[in-house]
Design an enzyme around this catalytic site. Structure first.
Site, PDB file in Angstrom:
ATOM      1  N   SER A 123       0.806  -1.215   0.000  1.00 31.07           N
ATOM      2  CA  SER A 123       0.000   0.000   0.000  1.00 31.07           C
ATOM      3  C   SER A 123       0.841   1.267   0.000  1.00 31.07           C
ATOM      4  O   SER A 123       0.291   2.358  -0.124  1.00 31.07           O
ATOM      5  CB  SER A 123      -0.937   0.001   1.211  1.00 31.07           C
ATOM      6  OG  SER A 123      -0.197   0.030   2.412  1.00 31.07           O
ATOM      7  N   LYS A 179      -6.194   4.855   8.115  1.00 31.74           N
ATOM      8  CA  LYS A 179      -5.021   5.592   7.630  1.00 31.74           C
ATOM      9  C   LYS A 179      -5.324   7.084   7.512  1.00 31.74           C
ATOM     10  O   LYS A 179      -4.526   7.935   7.944  1.00 31.74           O
ATOM     11  CB  LYS A 179      -4.592   5.028   6.281  1.00 31.74           C
ATOM     12  CG  LYS A 179      -4.015   3.624   6.351  1.00 31.74           C
ATOM     13  CD  LYS A 179      -3.691   3.092   4.964  1.00 31.74           C
ATOM     14  CE  LYS A 179      -3.103   1.682   5.026  1.00 31.74           C
ATOM     15  NZ  LYS A 179      -2.835   1.126   3.687  1.00 31.74           N
TER      16      LYS A 179
END
Length: 805
Positions: free
Chosen positions: A651, A694
């Site tokens: 990611s 996040k």
């Protein structure tokens, strides 16, 4: 190119409006009759449970907390209610082979009745035997037999004495035994007188004594046979005396169990043994000690060991074994110490879960099963052989020589349902050849379901069912709406709803607690929000320490300014099932080289396989875009700064390629933005997990430092449908103080991060000046030229040295 402005607020969180519900509280809703969103799994489960062929046992797989156990027991109990009640399982003493107890299968309820009847029989048996053997008739008969035997011996000896007396020989009985002596008249001759006889006369007398001694010996040799005849006669007398008593005790039993031939055979064996040895259990003789032995112990062989009592069972049995040890599954044989020796008998046989579930269903958690020694192999052996053989595992492996019982095996006819996760199912399928032969049916429970209007209605009824099942206060419409939103966040998809009922129920319980603290009659949105915040706070120590280290400068994270080759990536951490995200600084450096992109995390073995794959993919993207016709004359290094733990996942590959392009083009990146996303070889941004946590991790840092209106995050466009951000993040975005940008490609990400256009080649392949791609291409061309010049100079110097030599 997509619109690079920040996402509309409405796409950051898909809310659930309380006004969409037609009820006031969940108390008005009916329970959900079945499972929700598990049609495929329930279909497979019904098929496996209904399939009567061998090997069609069921493995239920799915994530913990998705209602697997509740769904399995609901379906199994529904099927069991329509099933037949299995027979009682009993063990009896084997009179022919005592170490091999016999199995007795009786209609449900008859086993307990037989056990009670035999206990009554044993209780009455001792007094009946004593009464029969102590009766005057039997005593007179035995006395007559004994007197007759005594008279027979005496008569034989008397006849022998009379016969030898006619020849002048007297038979004398002495303490040492019988002896013969010559007679003189009516008196026995003394030894001195015998010695005075002439030798011929002495020899004649000695010959007669020898002959009569032989006849006496022959007579005495018949006495043991006569005593055996006496013993047999006494035994016949005892049988004749006991026969009516035993027959009387057995008469009622035989009438009650006349329809069960195996039970009648058991009664016949008991009768035979009692008539053969019943006298041994009579009252002790006058010279014997009365041991006061319990009749239950004296006659324990006549007891009935009920292994499984189905008298209270309705339909087929359903057994869930929480502690599936070998003994708890297969059964065991206990031993007791007597005189320093371990002994056992059929009454010490203990039942197992397979016995209790026989004829029905057994549900076992596979992880608990596999952690118990021998249990998995024991279960497979029973299912393969279709019989339950009780034997200790050590003996089964040949590790002990202790003598024990070998009970007759029980036919195994049941369905086993194992519950575990998907990884365990795939592992067993691949590594255990017996597993796919025995567990042919997989029932895969889904983790979530689509968030359609119809499904939301069912979901609300599920929440109402969970609340009532846990004894909670009703939830009003606002509380239910917040729970629906929480279900979407748990699913990590705004368009789906989580079926992890354990987590939902936990949140509902905690919200109920806050409502009761306020003495409220219903649970509302505020209570759910407080429960959510309290749960986050309980697990927030580590995340707060990470945030504190960023604020005080221990961990270097910039949220203002611009920097070349430096970018804020976003990572996610999971602790005890709770997730939180935080930013991490990623830096890139470039230099003249031969096309190598060094992943420092991988070089020091802190980078996982997937992270390394992401770096290799971005390397391939750079080479395919900028070095299709010329060598890539650079070396680059990528690193997660101040990272001291393993890094896994791809990611961060979008952030890494952006940092690398920034270092090449010498275009600074806005440090007020953070980036998450993976990238493929064509430069397309791909979806990542944990996007909500996040974003919120970077937002928390910016909020502490002060929101300026320029901060935000860059995420893949494919991750927008996963957004279910916290209300405070959504509110900040609504006020223009925080932004979420969605991009589809690396070019779009660079445009947002730098404020410069990426630059797209025209029909002739010319990239507009001043764009990022043009600067990258120019930098790489300069590196290639420098590499070429360096190579030519090196070759010229080598040629000059060779010429001088």
């Amino acid at each position: 190119m997509a619109d690079l402005s920040s996402l509309p607020v409405g796409r950051l969180r898909t809310g659930c409006e309380p006004d969409d519900f037609a009820f006031d509280t969940t108390a008005e809703l009916l329970d959900l009759p079945g499972g929700l969103g598990q049609a495929r799994a329930e279909e497979a489960l019904r098929f496996g449970l209904a399939m009567r062929q061998p090997g069609y046992h069921v493995f239920v797989l799915g994530e913990p907390g998705t209602g697997r156990h509740a769904g399995v027991f609901r379906l199994v109990r529904a099927l069991a209610a329509q099933g037949e009640i299995p027979p009682d399982l009993c063990y009896l003493h084997n009179f022919d082979e005592p170490l091999r107890p016999r199995l007795l299968r009786l209609p449900a309820g008859r086993g307990a009745a037989l056990r009670a009847d035999m206990q009554t029989f044993i209780r009455d048996l001792g007094p009946a035997i004593e009464s029969a053997l102590e009766s005057e008739t039997h005593g007179a008969r035995v006395d007559a037999l004994q007197e007759g035997h005594k008279a027979r011996e005496e008569d034989a000896l008397r006849e022998l004495g009379q016969a030898c007396a006619s020849e002048g020989i007297s038979l004398l009985r002495t303490p040492e035994g019988f002896v013969f002596a010559p007679k003189r008249g009516d008196d026995t001759m003394s030894p001195e007188d015998f010695e005075t006889l002439p030798p011929p006369e002495r020899e004649l007398i000695e010959g007669k004594v020898g002959a009569w001694s032989d006849r006496l010996t022959a007579l005495l040799e018949q006495f043991p046979g006569w005593r055996t005849e006496l013993h047999e006669a006494v035994k016949r007398a005892e049988r004749d005396a006991l026969g009516p008593a035993v027959s009387h005790l057995m008469r009622g039993l035989r009438a009650r169990y006349a329809d069960l031939a195996p039970v009648l055979a058991f009664f016949d064996a008991i009768t035979r043994e009692l008539l053969e040895s019943g006298g041994e259990w009579g009252a002790p003789a006058e010279d014997e000690e009365d041991t006061d032995e319990d009749p239950g112990k004296r006659f324990h062989r006549y007891q009935v060991k009920v292994l499984v009592d189905n008298s209270a069972t309705r339909g087929a049995p359903v057994v869930g074994e929480d502690n599936p040890t070998f003994g708890n599954l297969i059964g065991r044989i206990e031993h007791i110490a007597q005189m320093g020796t371990l002994v056992t008998h059929f009454n010490l046989i203990r039942t197992g879960a397979l016995h209790r579930a026989n004829g029905g269903y057994l549900v076992v958690d596979v992880e608990r099963l596999l952690t118990q020694p021998f249990a998995w192999e024991g279960l497979k052996r029973a299912l393969r052989a279709r019989e339950i053989r009780i034997e200790p595992p050590a003996e089964a492996q040949g590790w002990t020589s202790i003598a024990t019982l070998e009970p007759e095996p029980v036919p195994c006819d049941l369905k086993v349902v194992l519950i575990g996760d998907r990884e365990m199912f795939y592992l067993l399928t691949e590594d255990d050849p017996d597993f796919p032969e025995l567990f042919k049916v997989a029932a895969d429970f889904d983790d979530d379901l689509p968030r359609s209007g119809e499904n939301v209605g069912y979901y609300v009824r599920l929440l109402a069912t969970l609340a009532r099942g846990a004894g909670l206060l009703p939830f009003d419409r606002t509380g239910v709406a917040r729970l629906v939103e929480h279900g979407a966040r748990l699913a990590e998809d705004a368009g789906r709803l989580s079926l992890r009922t354990r987590l939902l129920t936990d949140l509902m319980r905690e919200a109920d607690y806050h409502a009761r603290q306020e003495e409220a009659s219903v649970v509302m949105r505020d209570h759910v929000d407080r429960a959510t915040a309290a749960r986050v706070r309980r697990y927030a120590r580590y995340s707060e320490k990470v945030l504190e280290s960023m604020v005080d400068g221990t961990t270097l994270i910039s949220s203002v300014g611009e920097r070349c080759g430096q970018i804020n990536g976003l990572v996610i951490v999971e602790i005890a099932g709770e997730q939180f995200g935080h930013p991490v600084r990623i830096t890139a450096t470039v230099r003249l080289g031969e096309g190598d992109v060094v992943d420092i995390e991988r070089e020091i073995e802190l980078g996982g396989a997937i992270h390394s794959k992401g770096v290799l993919i971005l390397s391939a993207f750079l080479a395919s875009r900028y070095a299709r016709h010329t060598p890539l004359s650079l070396s680059a290094s990528l690193v997660f700064e101040q990272s001291y733990a393993p890094v896994e996942g791809d990611s961060a590959s979008l952030a890494e390629v952006c940092a690398l392009l920034s270092a090449l083009a010498q275009v600074p990146i806005r440090q007020s933005l953070a980036v998450t996303g993976s990238v493929n070889q064509f430069g397309e941004a791909q979806v990542v997990g944990g996007v909500n946590e996040k974003i919120e991790g970077f937002f928390d840092l910016c909020a502490v430092r002060g929101l300026t209106g320029t901060q935000g995050v860059v995420i893949p466009a494919a991750s927008v449908r996963h957004l279910m951000l916290r209300p405070d993040v959504v509110e900040a975005a609504r006020c223009g103080r925080f932004h979420v940008h969605a991009v589809e490609t690396v070019d779009e990400a660079m445009a947002v991060l730098t404020g410069l256009p990426a630059g797209k080649p025209d029909a002739k392949g010319v990239i507009p000046k001043g764009t990022i791609n043009q600067r990258v291409a120019a930098a790489l061309a300069a590196m290639t030229a420098a590499q070429h010049a360096y190579s030519e100079g090196r070759d010229s110097r080598r040629h000059r040295r060779q010429s001088e030599h």
